[in-house]
Motif scaffolding. Structure first.
Motif, PDB file in Angstrom:
ATOM      1  N   GLN A 121       0.827  -1.205   0.000  1.00  0.00           N
ATOM      2  CA  GLN A 121       0.000   0.000   0.000  1.00  0.00           C
ATOM      3  C   GLN A 121       0.861   1.254   0.000  1.00  0.00           C
ATOM      4  OE1 GLN A 121      -3.150  -0.018   3.003  1.00  0.00           O
ATOM      5  NE2 GLN A 121      -3.180  -2.255   2.932  1.00  0.00           N
ATOM      6  N   ALA A 122       1.955   1.216   0.777  1.00  0.00           N
ATOM      7  CA  ALA A 122       2.843   2.380   0.814  1.00  0.00           C
ATOM      8  C   ALA A 122       3.457   2.636  -0.558  1.00  0.00           C
ATOM      9  CB  ALA A 122       3.937   2.155   1.857  1.00  0.00           C
ATOM     10  N   HIS A 137       1.363   4.417   5.838  1.00  0.00           N
ATOM     11  CA  HIS A 137       1.283   2.958   5.682  1.00  0.00           C
ATOM     12  C   HIS A 137       2.636   2.309   5.976  1.00  0.00           C
ATOM     13  CE1 HIS A 137      -2.801   2.803   4.304  1.00  0.00           C
ATOM     14  NE2 HIS A 137      -2.573   3.583   3.258  1.00  0.00           N
ATOM     15  N   ALA A 138       3.721   2.942   5.506  1.00  0.00           N
ATOM     16  CA  ALA A 138       5.054   2.370   5.732  1.00  0.00           C
ATOM     17  C   ALA A 138       5.371   2.303   7.220  1.00  0.00           C
ATOM     18  CB  ALA A 138       6.107   3.195   5.001  1.00  0.00           C
ATOM     19  N   LEU A 139       5.080   3.372   7.953  1.00  0.00           N
ATOM     20  CA  LEU A 139       5.357   3.375   9.393  1.00  0.00           C
ATOM     21  C   LEU A 139       4.473   2.370  10.129  1.00  0.00           C
ATOM     22  CD1 LEU A 139       5.838   7.196  10.076  1.00  0.00           C
ATOM     23  CD2 LEU A 139       7.594   5.432   9.932  1.00  0.00           C
ATOM     24  N   ASP A 140       3.225   2.232   9.698  1.00  0.00           N
ATOM     25  CA  ASP A 140       2.348   1.219  10.307  1.00  0.00           C
ATOM     26  C   ASP A 140       2.943  -0.174  10.132  1.00  0.00           C
ATOM     27  OD1 ASP A 140      -0.866   2.781   9.485  1.00  0.00           O
ATOM     28  OD2 ASP A 140       0.535   3.076  11.141  1.00  0.00           O
ATOM     29  N   GLY A 141       3.514  -0.436   8.953  1.00  0.00           N
ATOM     30  CA  GLY A 141       4.139  -1.731   8.727  1.00  0.00           C
ATOM     31  C   GLY A 141       5.383  -1.933   9.566  1.00  0.00           C
ATOM     32  N   LEU A 142       6.212  -0.910   9.660  1.00  0.00           N
ATOM     33  CA  LEU A 142       7.457  -1.037  10.420  1.00  0.00           C
ATOM     34  C   LEU A 142       7.187  -1.182  11.914  1.00  0.00           C
ATOM     35  CD1 LEU A 142       9.620   1.576   8.507  1.00  0.00           C
ATOM     36  CD2 LEU A 142       9.914  -0.908   8.503  1.00  0.00           C
ATOM     37  N   ARG A 143       6.071  -0.651  12.400  1.00  0.00           N
ATOM     38  CA  ARG A 143       5.750  -0.793  13.827  1.00  0.00           C
ATOM     39  C   ARG A 143       5.418  -2.237  14.204  1.00  0.00           C
ATOM     40  NH1 ARG A 143       2.592   4.014  12.799  1.00  0.00           N
ATOM     41  NH2 ARG A 143       3.760   5.858  13.490  1.00  0.00           N
ATOM     42  N   VAL A 166      13.582 -12.061   4.788  1.00  0.00           N
ATOM     43  CA  VAL A 166      12.585 -11.237   5.473  1.00  0.00           C
ATOM     44  C   VAL A 166      13.240  -9.964   6.005  1.00  0.00           C
ATOM     45  CG1 VAL A 166      10.961 -11.148   7.400  1.00  0.00           C
ATOM     46  CG2 VAL A 166      11.152 -13.226   6.030  1.00  0.00           C
ATOM     47  N   GLU A 167      14.455 -10.086   6.547  1.00  0.00           N
ATOM     48  CA  GLU A 167      15.172  -8.897   7.011  1.00  0.00           C
ATOM     49  C   GLU A 167      15.444  -7.935   5.857  1.00  0.00           C
ATOM     50  OE1 GLU A 167      16.119  -7.623   9.853  1.00  0.00           O
ATOM     51  OE2 GLU A 167      15.294  -9.220  11.093  1.00  0.00           O
ATOM     52  N   ALA A 168      15.727  -8.479   4.674  1.00  0.00           N
ATOM     53  CA  ALA A 168      15.954  -7.619   3.507  1.00  0.00           C
ATOM     54  C   ALA A 168      14.681  -6.862   3.136  1.00  0.00           C
ATOM     55  CB  ALA A 168      16.435  -8.459   2.335  1.00  0.00           C
ATOM     56  N   GLU A 169      13.516  -7.502   3.306  1.00  0.00           N
ATOM     57  CA  GLU A 169      12.250  -6.804   3.057  1.00  0.00           C
ATOM     58  C   GLU A 169      12.096  -5.628   4.012  1.00  0.00           C
ATOM     59  OE1 GLU A 169       8.612  -9.144   2.489  1.00  0.00           O
ATOM     60  OE2 GLU A 169       9.878 -10.936   2.566  1.00  0.00           O
ATOM     61  N   ARG A 170      12.499  -5.838   5.243  1.00  0.00           N
ATOM     62  CA  ARG A 170      12.409  -4.744   6.215  1.00  0.00           C
ATOM     63  C   ARG A 170      13.302  -3.574   5.800  1.00  0.00           C
ATOM     64  NH1 ARG A 170      14.443  -5.437  12.464  1.00  0.00           N
ATOM     65  NH2 ARG A 170      13.411  -3.641  13.392  1.00  0.00           N
ATOM     66  N   ALA A 171      14.532  -3.875   5.379  1.00  0.00           N
ATOM     67  CA  ALA A 171      15.441  -2.814   4.952  1.00  0.00           C
ATOM     68  C   ALA A 171      14.865  -2.045   3.771  1.00  0.00           C
ATOM     69  CB  ALA A 171      16.803  -3.403   4.609  1.00  0.00           C
ATOM     70  N   GLN A 172      14.253  -2.773   2.823  1.00  0.00           N
ATOM     71  CA  GLN A 172      13.659  -2.104   1.668  1.00  0.00           C
ATOM     72  C   GLN A 172      12.482  -1.224   2.096  1.00  0.00           C
ATOM     73  OE1 GLN A 172      14.727  -1.766  -1.286  1.00  0.00           O
ATOM     74  NE2 GLN A 172      12.931  -0.716  -2.126  1.00  0.00           N
ATOM     75  N   ALA A 173      11.696  -1.710   3.045  1.00  0.00           N
ATOM     76  CA  ALA A 173      10.573  -0.909   3.541  1.00  0.00           C
ATOM     77  C   ALA A 173      11.063   0.376   4.206  1.00  0.00           C
ATOM     78  CB  ALA A 173       9.737  -1.730   4.521  1.00  0.00           C
ATOM     79  N   VAL A 174      12.192   0.295   4.907  1.00  0.00           N
ATOM     80  CA  VAL A 174      12.761   1.494   5.527  1.00  0.00           C
ATOM     81  C   VAL A 174      13.216   2.477   4.451  1.00  0.00           C
ATOM     82  CG1 VAL A 174      14.640   2.374   6.972  1.00  0.00           C
ATOM     83  CG2 VAL A 174      13.413   0.301   7.651  1.00  0.00           C
ATOM     84  N   ARG A 186       9.157  15.096   6.026  1.00  0.00           N
ATOM     85  CA  ARG A 186       9.074  14.531   7.383  1.00  0.00           C
ATOM     86  C   ARG A 186      10.158  13.471   7.586  1.00  0.00           C
ATOM     87  NH1 ARG A 186       3.663  12.184   9.084  1.00  0.00           N
ATOM     88  NH2 ARG A 186       4.871  12.058  11.016  1.00  0.00           N
ATOM     89  N   LEU A 187      11.363  13.743   7.117  1.00  0.00           N
ATOM     90  CA  LEU A 187      12.435  12.744   7.213  1.00  0.00           C
ATOM     91  C   LEU A 187      12.709  12.322   8.647  1.00  0.00           C
ATOM     92  CD1 LEU A 187      15.286  13.453   4.638  1.00  0.00           C
ATOM     93  CD2 LEU A 187      14.260  11.268   5.221  1.00  0.00           C
ATOM     94  N   ALA A 188      12.566  13.262   9.579  1.00  0.00           N
ATOM     95  CA  ALA A 188      12.859  12.909  10.969  1.00  0.00           C
ATOM     96  C   ALA A 188      11.926  11.827  11.497  1.00  0.00           C
ATOM     97  CB  ALA A 188      12.762  14.150  11.862  1.00  0.00           C
ATOM     98  N   ALA A 189      10.761  11.645  10.871  1.00  0.00           N
ATOM     99  CA  ALA A 189       9.814  10.629  11.340  1.00  0.00           C
ATOM    100  C   ALA A 189      10.343   9.218  11.151  1.00  0.00           C
ATOM    101  CB  ALA A 189       8.477  10.793  10.611  1.00  0.00           C
ATOM    102  N   VAL A 190      11.299   9.034  10.241  1.00  0.00           N
ATOM    103  CA  VAL A 190      11.833   7.691   9.997  1.00  0.00           C
ATOM    104  C   VAL A 190      13.239   7.540  10.556  1.00  0.00           C
ATOM    105  CG1 VAL A 190      10.416   7.302   7.954  1.00  0.00           C
ATOM    106  CG2 VAL A 190      12.657   8.368   7.700  1.00  0.00           C
ATOM    107  N   LEU A 191      13.677   8.515  11.356  1.00  0.00           N
ATOM    108  CA  LEU A 191      15.052   8.479  11.854  1.00  0.00           C
ATOM    109  C   LEU A 191      15.321   7.228  12.677  1.00  0.00           C
ATOM    110  CD1 LEU A 191      17.818   9.682  12.223  1.00  0.00           C
ATOM    111  CD2 LEU A 191      16.912  11.154  14.032  1.00  0.00           C
ATOM    112  N   ALA A 192      14.410   6.886  13.596  1.00  0.00           N
ATOM    113  CA  ALA A 192      14.643   5.713  14.456  1.00  0.00           C
ATOM    114  C   ALA A 192      14.745   4.439  13.622  1.00  0.00           C
ATOM    115  CB  ALA A 192      13.526   5.594  15.487  1.00  0.00           C
ATOM    116  N   ALA A 193      13.836   4.284  12.656  1.00  0.00           N
ATOM    117  CA  ALA A 193      13.869   3.089  11.806  1.00  0.00           C
ATOM    118  C   ALA A 193      15.137   3.059  10.964  1.00  0.00           C
ATOM    119  CB  ALA A 193      12.635   3.053  10.913  1.00  0.00           C
TER     120      ALA A 193
END
Length: 616
Positions: A121-122, A137-143, A166-174, A186-193
């Motif tokens: 969706q993202a 949607h991306a942040l909802d998935g990463l949570r 699966v870990e590679a999918e996570r990196a791509q989602a980030v 809003r780049l700072a919103a993904v800083l932690a991820a």
């Protein structure tokens, strides 16, 4: 997906392997059995051959009984998922397919499939030119991620190609979340991820380049420069190559942003820091305190003050509350560990303010030197915005006074070992005092930490020996996890034999054990209160009165009341009945150790005699 009793069942592999029915974690058995289920979940509905399961379970030559062992694990898992399932019955969750097995799951029952749906969706929203929806949607998935895929099942979970994919999918989602965040400012919103992904993939230049831009957007240009230098050093020394074009371009943008005159720039979006630590996957219970926090905020409270004895879970509760409320504070979250208790020097308010101001877009050379001016600039930056600030592990109210928001709109969550009553009068804080969890909550916490339900009698015995204290439960869980040959029943027996001591609760690192946690509260006491604390174990009753405490310390009633008050404010004793105080059993064990070390047998015997006379 329905359980045999008609209740929904959910599978989680984005973190430790976990199965939950009606809110309760199911016992998944021994390590090999959990590995089987983890691989089936990571395949997300695709069949897994028995041969592949055998290779997963045995690094070396598999035994002749390997295939039968796999079938037995499948059978045991089926009965866990569907209690009452007849022997050799197939069940509805783990189905036989060709020469292997398949986990029957969908987006509602498996977190990996839900993550993939949100990622799709993202990507679709980003392609359609809606970066804000894409980012949501991306942040909802990463949570959904609670740790590395199949965490706790290392080394297989860190080297098997399915888990790595699966870990590679996570990196791509980030990466895609960062692209969406950049397009909507809003780049700072993904800083932690980004931090987490870049740490797990230190040579991934696309992740590192996005991390540079996110740090710059969060006002951390100096840190971004250091990240680039570290990545370049790894690339040149480990791979013998220079950074690629994407990473070099991000670095050039960073330098350009730092040196471009402010007058030449068009207005840019205000930074939106996202500094909350990850929510603990093993957190359970505390529903009453979380509900109290929500009601207090709804009623207009701008400060929540969480206090309690060492090891009771204050920081974990603060982080859980912050994650629950974060959506109501769209301008970001700030976090600081104030180091009020620990090996390091406490963080002064000026140091914390400098970090916060940098995260809010203030250049370091523009921050005033004087504390009150820093606080004024900080509150000016908060004015008109909605930010959530977590001030963890404070020593006293004075340490956080300048860090609190100056008006409505923002929320501060403060934790400390000392009672934070003065924040109620000076800042209108809503108090959230913490006690150890209930027996049922503590049992759930321990089972969640272990990742599988062992002997329930042993669970109850350990919970009792730990006095339900979360830090003690974590120490036991870490010991069991770190020593595969040690069963929980054996640990329970050892704790019972060592009752009245802290033996069995300290791990390999003495700085993180119970003694260390208790020691920082003890060291903060005045010498007179410290002496009374050491003498508490000489009193054999269930609680100690002011008169008995004064007799133990050999002081007058007024002094005895003041010393008990100091211990109570430090949460080393609690007033359970008017005028009668009690210490947690593990604190009493620590006090007894200190008494043997610092007070002579004659002094303790004299104090015991004075207590007996006072109790008559």
């Amino acid at each position: 997906m329905q359980a045999g009793a008609g209740e929904a069942i959910g599978f989680s592999v984005l973190g430790s392997i976990r199965v939950v029915r009606a809110g309760a974690a199911l016992p998944l058995g021994a390590r090999q059995q959990r590995l089987v289920l983890a691989l089936l979940a990571a395949r997300a509905g695709a069949p897994v051959s028995v041969a592949e399961l055998v290779d997963l379970l045995w690094d070396e030559q598999a035994p002749a009984s390997a295939v039968n062992v796999v079938h037995r694990h499948i059978g045991e898992l089926r009965r866990v998922l569907e209690p009452g399932l007849p022997h050799r019955a197939t069940g509805r969750h783990l189905v036989r397919e060709l020469a292997g097995y398949r986990l029957r799951a969908d987006e509602q029952s498996l977190d990996l499939l839900r993550f993939r749906a949100l990622s799709r969706q993202a990507a679709s929203r980003l392609h359609d030119g809606d970066p804000a929806s894409a980012l949501r949607h991306a942040l909802d998935g990463l949570r959904l991620w609670r740790g590395r895929c199949a965490a706790g099942l290392e080394p297989q979970s860190r080297r098997h190609p399915v888990f790595l994919a699966v870990e590679a999918e996570r990196a791509q989602a980030v990466r895609e979340a960062a692209d969406a965040a950049e397009r909507c400012g809003r780049l700072a919103a993904v800083l932690a991820a980004l931090r987490q992904a870049a740490e797990q993939h230190p040579l991934d230049e696309s992740l590192q380049s996005r991390l540079l831009l996110a740090l710059a957007a969060d006002g951390r240009q100096a840190e971004a420069v250091e990240v680039y230098r570290a990545v370049r050093h790894r690339l040149t020394h480990e791979l013998g190559v220079e950074p690629g074009e994407e990473l070099r371009e991000s670095y050039d943008r960073l330098l350009h942003q730092r040196t471009r005159p402010a007058a030449a720039e068009s207005p840019s979006p205000l930074p939106q820091p996202a500094q909350l630590p990850p929510d603990l996957p093993g957190f359970h219970g505390r529903d009453d305190l979380i509900a109290q926090a929500g009601k207090a905020v709804s009623a207009g409270s701008t400060v929540l003050a969480i206090d309690g004895m060492p090891g009771v879970g204050k920081s974990a509760l603060a982080v859980r509350i912050a994650h629950e409320l974060a959506a109501d504070y769209p301008d970001g979250q700030l976090y600081a560990d104030l180091r009020g208790y620990g090996w390091e020097q406490p963080m002064g308010p000026a140091e914390a303010l400098r970090g916060f101001l940098g995260s809010l877009g203030v250049a370091q050379d523009a921050i005033p030197a004087e504390l009150h001016a820093q606080a004024g600039l900080y509150r000016s930056r908060l004015a008109g915005r909605r930010l959530l600030i977590v001030l963890d592990n404070c020593r006293d109210a004075e340490q956080v006074r300048h860090l609190l928001p100056g008006g409505p709109g923002c929320l501060a969550v403060v934790t400390g070992r000392n009672r934070l009553a003065s924040l109620q009068t000076t800042a209108g804080a809503h108090p959230l005092p913490m006690c150890p969890p209930s027996q049922a909550e503590a049992r759930t916490v321990l089972v969640g930490m272990l990742g599988a339900t062992p002997d329930l009698d042993a669970v109850d015995a350990v919970v009792t020996a730990c006095g339900r204290l979360p830090l003690a439960l974590a120490a036991v869980a870490a010991r069991v996890a770190g020593q595969p040959g040690v069963t929980l029943a054996r640990v329970a027996e050892e704790l019972a034999q060592a009752a009245g001591t802290l033996d069995g609760f300290d791990g390999d690192d003495p700085q993180t054990g119970l003694r260390a946690a208790f020691s920082w509260s003890y060291r903060a006491l005045t010498p007179e209160a410290a002496r009374l604390f050491r003498l508490l174990p000489v009193h054999s009753g269930a609680g100690i009165s002011v008169a008995t405490a004064a007799a133990a310390a050999d002081v007058g009633l007024r002094s005895g009341r003041a010393l008990l008050g100091e211990l109570s404010r430090a949460h080393l004793v609690s007033e359970e009945l008017p005028g009668r105080y009690r210490a947690h059993e593990l604190l009493l064990a620590y006090a007894a150790e200190l008494g043997e070390e610092h007070d002579s047998p004659a002094a303790r015997a004299a104090a015991r005699l004075r207590c007996l006379r006072a109790d008559r």
